[in-house]
Motif scaffolding. Structure first.
Motif, short mmCIF file in Angstrom:
data_model
loop_
_atom_site.label_atom_id
_atom_site.label_comp_id
_atom_site.label_asym_id
_atom_site.label_seq_id
_atom_site.Cartn_x
_atom_site.Cartn_y
_atom_site.Cartn_z
N ARG A 308 9.78 69.12 -1.23
CA ARG A 308 9.59 67.73 -0.85
C ARG A 308 8.18 67.28 -1.25
NH1 ARG A 308 13.79 66.07 2.04
NH2 ARG A 308 12.73 64.16 2.66
N GLU A 342 8.52 61.49 2.63
CA GLU A 342 8.63 62.54 1.61
C GLU A 342 9.98 62.44 0.92
OE1 GLU A 342 7.98 66.22 3.65
OE2 GLU A 342 5.80 66.11 3.39
N ALA A 344 12.78 64.74 -1.68
CA ALA A 344 13.15 66.01 -2.29
C ALA A 344 13.39 65.77 -3.77
CB ALA A 344 14.38 66.60 -1.63
#
Length: 452
Positions: A308, A342, A344
């Motif tokens: 992330r 965040e 991924a």
């Protein structure tokens, strides 16, 4: 043992053997108990017959008729025996009467005190022969105020019992063996039927490899659907990556034709200074094309396991870099993004996406650039807006094509937004272009699934 079927069959055989063994043991014990109870009932009936025939004279001596209730008691060695034991106080617990069947045989006697009407049943032996023995205690009143304590003892050879038990055990082993074989066969058939979908998967994969099918088809059980769906997704992803790689290589070869042709023409027609300038321009363009196509081909290698990356930190780095590049514009950057947000996504891909979008916004902006992010249950929407002239609705699809620019007078080769589109599509998202309602310029929106 690498065979799943062999493991299941072995486990089934072990369970079946244990079950049949315990079943056989239980049935054998039950049969023995039933047979012993039958012998006991038979001996008890003989005792009652002896009681009916037994008499005591005035002196208390036992008198028995010449004809016994059971004819076998008159036949020596018949396997059926009887005795009357004097068991009262002062008595030696010795037989006072024995059946003729005991002629020439000695029966040991271990005295067990019995109350009147009490029964004692056990298994004993006469030489090498096994016997069942039943004793019955009785107090016989043969005169007023005079009685005698007796024990009626009857014995039966266990030969018939052992014969029945052997016959039962033989039949039991036979039928349990047959039942076990049938159950084992049924288990194998059930396993064949149950594992058939697993055997279909390699066959279907072979058909896909041979080009006879596009994906795993047919109806698979619910337990296998996650596996087959993931395999199909993997197959589709591999095909997409392979096709993207092939397209990138083909595009690379095609794109290099024009610069090479220009160089060849310049070598034959231009002066040295002009030649150097042409070669410099065209080699720079070739380098850009090569970089773009190699990046595009690299999309085929992106996997599903990613770390992330903090969105806000990445935006700050890009903002600081572009502030220096476009320092003459004195642009105002507005970041409406949660500092803890965040994604991924590969860090390099995120830099490529945001770098191209923000560079495009800075290129066209007059004074302001805004970045905002919103997230819901299904997707993330990241928008980049500017206060420039915007993009005409007619040009919004066209500028996503490689080599196309909204303004041909603006420097560039028209590959930035095409690269953004390819990257975001590799992550299952999309790029949207519309107008900024507040700033008045263009608004480019990255839509990514929550998994990104």
């Amino acid at each position: 043992m690498n065979s799943l079927k062999a493991r299941l069959v072995l486990a089934g055989v072990m369970i079946l053997a244990a079950f049949l063994g315990l079943t056989g043991l239980a049935l054998d014990q039950a049969f023995q108990a039933s047979a012993r109870e039958g012998v006991r009932a038979k001996l008890q009936a003989q005792v009652y017959g002896l009681l009916g025939a037994l008499e005591l004279d005035a002196g208390g001596r036992v008198q028995m008729p010449d004809q016994y209730p059971d004819q076998r008691l008159q036949q020596p060695g018949s396997g059926s025996y009887a005795q009357v034991i004097a068991a009262g106080p002062g008595q030696s617990a010795a037989p006072v009467w024995s059946s003729r069947s005991l002629l020439g045989r000695e029966l040991g006697y271990h005295h067990v005190p019995l109350d009147s009407g009490q029964i004692h049943f056990e298994r004993t032996a006469l030489g090498r022969d096994g016997l069942f023995e039943l004793r019955f205690g009785v107090v016989w009143e043969y005169a007023p105020a005079r009685s005698r304590e007796l024990v009626l003892r009857v014995l039966e050879s266990d030969a018939a019992y052992r014969g029945q038990l052997w016959q039962f055990r033989r039949s039991l082993v036979l039928w349990l063996g047959v039942a076990g074989a049938i159950l084992l066969l049924m288990q194998v058939l059930v396993l064949q039927w149950g594992l058939r979908p697993l055997r279909r998967i390699p066959a279907d994969l072979q058909r896909i490899h041979a080009g006879e099918a596009e994906a795993l088809g047919g109806h698979y059980p619910h337990e296998l659907r996650p596996l087959t769906e993931n395999l199909n997704e993997f197959i589709r992803a591999e095909r997409t990556r392979g096709q993207r790689y092939r397209d990138a290589m083909a595009d690379l070869a095609h794109s290099l034709k024009t610069p090479l042709a220009v160089i060849r023409g310049a070598v034959g027609q231009s002066r040295e200074a002009e030649l150097n300038q042409v070669i410099g321009e065209q080699t720079a363009r070739m380098q850009e094309i090569v970089d773009y196509q190699l990046q595009r081909a690299a999309l085929a290698g992106r996997g599903g396991l990613r770390k992330r990356v903090n969105l806000y930190t990445t935006l700050q780095r890009i903002r600081d870099s572009l502030s220096k590049v476009y320092a003459d514009k004195q642009l105002e950057f507005e970041l409406r993004v949660d500092p803890a947000q965040e994604l991924a996504i590969e860090a390099g891909d995120l830099m490529e996406l945001l770098g191209n979008l923000l560079d495009n916004a800075c290129k066209w902006a007059v004074a302001r650039v805004r970045v905002s992010a919103g997230i819901d249950a299904a997707e993330l929407r990241l928008s980049v807006e500017d206060d420039g002239p915007g993009i005409d609705a007619a040009d919004r699809d066209r500028i996503l094509q490689r080599g196309v620019r909204a303004d041909e007078a603006t420097p560039g080769h028209g590959i930035g937004l095409a690269m953004v589109r390819d990257i975001v599509q590799a992550y299952g998202g999309r790029l949207e272009i519309d107008a900024s309602a507040e700033l008045g310029g263009a608004r480019l929106v990255l839509v990514l699934p929550r998994t990104a």
